[in-house]
Motif scaffolding. Structure first.
Motif, short mmCIF file in Angstrom:
data_model
loop_
_atom_site.label_atom_id
_atom_site.label_comp_id
_atom_site.label_asym_id
_atom_site.label_seq_id
_atom_site.Cartn_x
_atom_site.Cartn_y
_atom_site.Cartn_z
N TRP A 143 10.25 -2.63 3.77
CA TRP A 143 10.11 -3.87 4.50
C TRP A 143 9.33 -4.91 3.70
O TRP A 143 9.37 -6.07 4.00
CB TRP A 143 9.42 -3.64 5.84
CG TRP A 143 10.32 -3.12 6.89
CD1 TRP A 143 11.00 -3.85 7.80
CD2 TRP A 143 10.65 -1.76 7.16
NE1 TRP A 143 11.74 -3.05 8.62
CE2 TRP A 143 11.54 -1.74 8.25
CE3 TRP A 143 10.29 -0.55 6.58
CZ2 TRP A 143 12.07 -0.57 8.77
CZ3 TRP A 143 10.81 0.61 7.10
CH2 TRP A 143 11.69 0.60 8.18
N SER A 144 8.63 -4.47 2.68
CA SER A 144 7.79 -5.36 1.89
C SER A 144 8.63 -6.04 0.81
O SER A 144 8.75 -5.55 -0.32
CB SER A 144 6.65 -4.58 1.24
OG SER A 144 5.89 -5.43 0.43
N ALA B 224 0.82 -1.22 0.00
CA ALA B 224 0.00 0.00 0.00
C ALA B 224 0.85 1.26 0.00
O ALA B 224 0.56 2.21 -0.74
CB ALA B 224 -0.93 0.00 1.20
N PHE B 225 1.92 1.29 0.80
CA PHE B 225 2.71 2.53 0.86
C PHE B 225 3.46 2.76 -0.45
O PHE B 225 3.66 3.89 -0.87
CB PHE B 225 3.63 2.53 2.08
CG PHE B 225 5.01 2.03 1.83
CD1 PHE B 225 6.04 2.91 1.53
CD2 PHE B 225 5.30 0.68 1.90
CE1 PHE B 225 7.32 2.45 1.31
CE2 PHE B 225 6.57 0.23 1.67
CZ PHE B 225 7.59 1.11 1.38
N LEU B 226 3.88 1.67 -1.13
CA LEU B 226 4.54 1.83 -2.42
C LEU B 226 3.55 2.31 -3.48
O LEU B 226 3.89 3.09 -4.36
CB LEU B 226 5.15 0.50 -2.87
CG LEU B 226 6.43 0.07 -2.15
CD1 LEU B 226 6.80 -1.35 -2.55
CD2 LEU B 226 7.55 1.02 -2.46
N TRP B 227 2.32 1.82 -3.37
CA TRP B 227 1.27 2.24 -4.32
C TRP B 227 1.00 3.75 -4.18
O TRP B 227 0.85 4.45 -5.16
CB TRP B 227 0.01 1.43 -4.09
CG TRP B 227 -1.07 1.74 -5.06
CD1 TRP B 227 -2.17 2.50 -4.82
CD2 TRP B 227 -1.14 1.34 -6.42
NE1 TRP B 227 -2.94 2.58 -5.94
CE2 TRP B 227 -2.33 1.88 -6.95
CE3 TRP B 227 -0.33 0.58 -7.25
CZ2 TRP B 227 -2.71 1.68 -8.26
CZ3 TRP B 227 -0.72 0.38 -8.55
CH2 TRP B 227 -1.88 0.93 -9.05
N LYS B 228 0.95 4.23 -2.91
CA LYS B 228 0.71 5.65 -2.67
C LYS B 228 1.86 6.50 -3.21
O LYS B 228 1.64 7.56 -3.80
CB LYS B 228 0.53 5.91 -1.18
CG LYS B 228 -0.77 5.38 -0.64
CD LYS B 228 -0.85 5.57 0.86
CE LYS B 228 -2.06 4.86 1.43
NZ LYS B 228 -2.06 4.86 2.90
N LYS C 238 1.55 9.43 -6.05
CA LYS C 238 1.87 10.84 -5.75
C LYS C 238 3.10 11.30 -6.55
O LYS C 238 2.98 12.01 -7.54
CB LYS C 238 2.13 11.02 -4.26
CG LYS C 238 0.89 10.88 -3.42
CD LYS C 238 1.22 11.07 -1.97
CE LYS C 238 -0.03 10.86 -1.12
NZ LYS C 238 0.27 10.96 0.30
N ASP C 239 4.26 10.92 -6.08
CA ASP C 239 5.51 11.37 -6.71
C ASP C 239 6.54 10.26 -6.56
O ASP C 239 6.86 9.84 -5.45
CB ASP C 239 6.01 12.65 -6.04
CG ASP C 239 7.22 13.23 -6.74
OD1 ASP C 239 7.47 12.87 -7.91
OD2 ASP C 239 7.93 14.03 -6.10
N ILE C 240 7.06 9.81 -7.67
CA ILE C 240 8.00 8.69 -7.66
C ILE C 240 9.32 9.05 -7.00
O ILE C 240 10.03 8.19 -6.49
CB ILE C 240 8.19 8.15 -9.10
CG1 ILE C 240 8.71 6.70 -9.06
CG2 ILE C 240 9.13 9.00 -9.89
CD1 ILE C 240 7.73 5.73 -8.51
N ASN C 241 9.67 10.34 -6.95
CA ASN C 241 10.93 10.76 -6.32
C ASN C 241 10.89 10.60 -4.81
O ASN C 241 11.93 10.68 -4.16
CB ASN C 241 11.26 12.19 -6.71
CG ASN C 241 11.63 12.29 -8.17
OD1 ASN C 241 12.19 11.36 -8.74
ND2 ASN C 241 11.30 13.41 -8.78
#
Length: 153
Positions: free
Chosen positions: A86-87, A67-71, A75-78
């Motif tokens: 950790w995933s 989920a945090f990688l998806w967010k 938003k902004d890949i940088n």
């Protein structure tokens, strides 16, 4: 003199004899049916080789992304730059190429630069969880270049 069976030479009970002969018969019957099925299917495959084979539809599974990688991706890949991850089961996406991340291996975080070759793989593949076995060389307490168990310097 009559020929003795195997069971007469071995001292086992009548019930054990019956069980053993039953399982042997069952195994031999199932083996013969499997062999006959295999032969008939290979013959059928040879006969139907001229017919076109229908391809099965492939089911494409979407890659798992935490989920945090998806967010971050939305938003902004940088924001992913020098981020601790950790995933290990998350899939590396093409948008992550060129970023440097720290992947958790169970004890510490391992720095990893994401390249095009790593797209489609999982993050965990690039942070080994096992230590390499360090070999001291030949023999115990080896000293010198070619010291073996019987050699001393």
């Amino acid at each position: 003199m009559a020929a003795k069976s195997f069971f007469s030479r071995v001292s086992i009970s009548q019930t054990q004899q019956a069980k053993a002969s039953f399982t042997f018969r069952t195994l031999s019957n199932s083996l013969s049916t499997l062999l006959s099925r295999n032969i008939s299917t290979t013959n059928a495959a040879k006969e139907s080789a001229s017919e076109p084979v229908k391809a099965r539809p492939t089911v494409w599974r979407t890659p798992f992304i935490d989920a945090f990688l998806w967010k971050i991706k939305q938003k902004d890949i940088n924001l992913l730059k020098n981020k601790k991850i950790w995933s290990r089961r998350s899939t590396i996406l093409p948008e992550f190429v060129g970023q440097t991340v720290s992947i958790y291996n169970g004890k510490t975080h391992v720095r990893c630069k994401i390249t095009e070759d790593k797209v489609g793989h999982k993050f965990g593949e690039f942070a080994s969880t096992r230590r390499r076995k360090k070999n001291a060389g030949p023999g115990k307490n080896a000293q010198g270049k070619n010291a073996g168990p019987g050699k001393k310097k």
